[in-house]
Design a protein around this motif. Sequence first.
Motif, mmCIF file in Angstrom:
data_model
loop_
_atom_site.group_PDB
_atom_site.id
_atom_site.type_symbol
_atom_site.label_atom_id
_atom_site.label_comp_id
_atom_site.label_asym_id
_atom_site.label_seq_id
_atom_site.Cartn_x
_atom_site.Cartn_y
_atom_site.Cartn_z
ATOM 1 N N VAL A 236 -3.318 -14.560 -24.882
ATOM 2 C CA VAL A 236 -2.817 -14.729 -23.518
ATOM 3 C C VAL A 236 -1.322 -15.017 -23.518
ATOM 4 O O VAL A 236 -0.590 -14.568 -22.632
ATOM 5 C CB VAL A 236 -3.606 -15.826 -22.764
ATOM 6 C CG1 VAL A 236 -3.342 -17.216 -23.303
ATOM 7 C CG2 VAL A 236 -3.300 -15.779 -21.273
ATOM 8 N N GLY A 237 -0.820 -15.723 -24.526
ATOM 9 C CA GLY A 237 0.611 -15.962 -24.615
ATOM 10 C C GLY A 237 1.402 -14.707 -24.932
ATOM 11 O O GLY A 237 2.489 -14.476 -24.387
ATOM 12 N N LYS A 238 0.856 -13.862 -25.796
ATOM 13 C CA LYS A 238 1.541 -12.628 -26.160
ATOM 14 C C LYS A 238 1.646 -11.668 -24.992
ATOM 15 O O LYS A 238 2.498 -10.771 -24.990
ATOM 16 C CB LYS A 238 0.797 -11.955 -27.314
ATOM 17 C CG LYS A 238 0.886 -12.705 -28.630
ATOM 18 C CD LYS A 238 0.078 -12.012 -29.719
ATOM 19 C CE LYS A 238 0.148 -12.777 -31.031
ATOM 20 N NZ LYS A 238 -0.666 -12.134 -32.094
ATOM 21 N N SER A 239 0.792 -11.844 -23.992
ATOM 22 C CA SER A 239 0.757 -10.902 -22.877
ATOM 23 C C SER A 239 1.793 -11.199 -21.801
ATOM 24 O O SER A 239 1.927 -10.432 -20.852
ATOM 25 C CB SER A 239 -0.638 -10.915 -22.242
ATOM 26 O OG SER A 239 -0.864 -12.141 -21.555
ATOM 27 N N VAL A 240 2.524 -12.299 -21.928
ATOM 28 C CA VAL A 240 3.456 -12.715 -20.877
ATOM 29 C C VAL A 240 4.825 -13.006 -21.479
ATOM 30 O O VAL A 240 4.931 -13.644 -22.522
ATOM 31 C CB VAL A 240 2.945 -13.980 -20.152
ATOM 32 C CG1 VAL A 240 3.887 -14.369 -19.023
ATOM 33 C CG2 VAL A 240 1.545 -13.748 -19.605
ATOM 34 N N ASP A 241 5.868 -12.550 -20.818
ATOM 35 C CA ASP A 241 7.234 -12.812 -21.255
ATOM 36 C C ASP A 241 8.081 -13.104 -20.014
ATOM 37 O O ASP A 241 8.350 -12.210 -19.213
ATOM 38 C CB ASP A 241 7.797 -11.608 -22.015
ATOM 39 C CG ASP A 241 9.202 -11.833 -22.551
ATOM 40 O OD1 ASP A 241 9.849 -12.830 -22.165
ATOM 41 O OD2 ASP A 241 9.664 -11.003 -23.356
ATOM 42 N N LEU A 242 8.485 -14.365 -19.848
ATOM 43 C CA LEU A 242 9.267 -14.764 -18.675
ATOM 44 C C LEU A 242 10.738 -14.993 -19.003
ATOM 45 O O LEU A 242 11.418 -15.791 -18.375
ATOM 46 C CB LEU A 242 8.653 -16.018 -18.043
ATOM 47 C CG LEU A 242 7.238 -15.847 -17.482
ATOM 48 C CD1 LEU A 242 6.782 -17.116 -16.779
ATOM 49 C CD2 LEU A 242 7.150 -14.657 -16.534
ATOM 50 N N GLY A 243 11.234 -14.277 -20.000
ATOM 51 C CA GLY A 243 12.647 -14.371 -20.327
ATOM 52 C C GLY A 243 12.923 -15.406 -21.392
ATOM 53 O O GLY A 243 12.021 -16.063 -21.907
ATOM 54 N N PRO A 244 14.201 -15.585 -21.739
ATOM 55 C CA PRO A 244 14.559 -16.490 -22.832
ATOM 56 C C PRO A 244 14.406 -17.964 -22.463
ATOM 57 O O PRO A 244 14.561 -18.346 -21.311
ATOM 58 C CB PRO A 244 16.018 -16.144 -23.114
ATOM 59 C CG PRO A 244 16.534 -15.605 -21.816
ATOM 60 C CD PRO A 244 15.374 -14.873 -21.202
ATOM 61 N N THR A 245 14.084 -18.770 -23.455
ATOM 62 C CA THR A 245 13.981 -20.217 -23.278
ATOM 63 C C THR A 245 15.365 -20.853 -23.201
ATOM 64 O O THR A 245 16.294 -20.439 -23.881
ATOM 65 C CB THR A 245 13.220 -20.845 -24.464
ATOM 66 O OG1 THR A 245 11.884 -20.357 -24.454
ATOM 67 C CG2 THR A 245 13.201 -22.355 -24.393
ATOM 68 N N GLY A 246 15.478 -21.887 -22.357
ATOM 69 C CA GLY A 246 16.698 -22.678 -22.309
ATOM 70 C C GLY A 246 17.734 -22.131 -21.351
ATOM 71 O O GLY A 246 17.471 -21.200 -20.601
ATOM 72 N N PRO A 247 18.906 -22.749 -21.346
ATOM 73 C CA PRO A 247 19.387 -23.729 -22.328
ATOM 74 C C PRO A 247 18.930 -25.173 -22.097
ATOM 75 O O PRO A 247 19.068 -26.015 -22.971
ATOM 76 C CB PRO A 247 20.894 -23.634 -22.169
ATOM 77 C CG PRO A 247 21.088 -23.293 -20.722
ATOM 78 C CD PRO A 247 19.942 -22.369 -20.375
ATOM 79 N N LYS A 248 18.368 -25.463 -20.926
ATOM 80 C CA LYS A 248 17.993 -26.854 -20.652
ATOM 81 C C LYS A 248 16.699 -27.236 -21.353
ATOM 82 O O LYS A 248 16.572 -28.343 -21.875
ATOM 83 C CB LYS A 248 17.870 -27.065 -19.140
ATOM 84 C CG LYS A 248 19.189 -26.877 -18.403
ATOM 85 C CD LYS A 248 19.020 -26.979 -16.901
ATOM 86 C CE LYS A 248 20.353 -26.737 -16.203
ATOM 87 N NZ LYS A 248 20.225 -26.816 -14.732
ATOM 88 N N ALA A 249 15.732 -26.344 -21.356
ATOM 89 C CA ALA A 249 14.468 -26.604 -22.038
ATOM 90 C C ALA A 249 14.628 -26.315 -23.525
ATOM 91 O O ALA A 249 15.166 -25.277 -23.904
ATOM 92 C CB ALA A 249 13.368 -25.725 -21.453
ATOM 93 N N LYS A 250 14.125 -27.240 -24.340
ATOM 94 C CA LYS A 250 14.241 -27.088 -25.789
ATOM 95 C C LYS A 250 12.898 -27.412 -26.439
ATOM 96 O O LYS A 250 12.143 -28.248 -25.942
ATOM 97 C CB LYS A 250 15.325 -28.016 -26.344
ATOM 98 C CG LYS A 250 16.710 -27.759 -25.759
ATOM 99 C CD LYS A 250 17.751 -28.662 -26.360
ATOM 100 C CE LYS A 250 19.113 -28.474 -25.685
ATOM 101 N NZ LYS A 250 19.593 -27.084 -25.772
ATOM 102 N N PRO A 251 12.594 -26.771 -27.568
ATOM 103 C CA PRO A 251 11.349 -27.096 -28.270
ATOM 104 C C PRO A 251 11.307 -28.571 -28.666
ATOM 105 O O PRO A 251 12.311 -29.132 -29.114
ATOM 106 C CB PRO A 251 11.393 -26.193 -29.506
ATOM 107 C CG PRO A 251 12.310 -25.072 -29.135
ATOM 108 C CD PRO A 251 13.335 -25.683 -28.227
#
Length: 307
Positions: free
Chosen positions: A74-89
Amino acid sequence: MTATATARTRIFRRRATGLAVAGTALVLAVPASATALAGQGAAAAADPVSVLKYTAKERKDALAYWTPARMKAVGKSVDLGPTGPKAKPWRGPTLKTVGRLFFVNAGGADTWCTATAVKSANRSAVMTAAHCVRRGSSPYNTNTAMVFVPAYHKGRTPYGAFAVRQAATPRTWEKDSVNDMSALTVDADKDGKKVTDAVGGQAIAFDRPVGGTVSAFGYSATRPQRGEELLRCTGTAKKEHGQQAISCDMSGGSSGGPWLAGFNTTTGKGGVLVSVNSALDSLTPTKMYGEVWKATAQKVYDRAQGR
């Protein structure tokens, strides 16, 4: 469910965008005939809490449905653009109380949100957003096959999965898309261990003044993580449009993720749950919104903890 899924963003009040990820090319409103809607009739109208209940068979089927392979797919099926810069792992100690909430949405699509185990009388309460449970202003469009997987990380489920037995939301969400929060009651795991016995529980607060530093967490569908890793934003909570807001650019999938005040970033411990990720300010997010939890939110929580 198609092999290739697309993200569906739901717009609701004050131009905020819903954060649950939906994976299907065509979403249709369908009644959840297998799910019991508690509190019908005139008595229900006076009850500020609406409750969905799932049968023993539905819960067993949910656990069988959400295999590790399906969780990763289910994660591989969705792409909402690049992470960040505010959100970080999040690279600190494992947050055992926070996990992915997998479910099938009202349109029949595999999807997920974020949720948090909290201290409770029955040791079985988990907090998330109402739009992770049901569509707002639509009593019969409810989600099914719901399981909570604490500390999910890159396909690993170190504490197993907990089937959702019932889901409480404010009745105002069911009727008018107001007050986007939910409290779930989950079954014990396959070994009979209750969720907070397995992973602990966050403290929770109601009627807390808005303000101070908040750490918000979520399994955002942004890349490269795409729901496989926990992300974190930190910001100062401020009142805005009747809600509270922090600077954050997490996106779909982070819905229902915890807002922790007083969180120790070094030890990964402590923190009081004061809200959950509810909505974004735009399709290119700069702010995350969460409800200000008051008396109704506490009643929803009390229903989940068996009071």
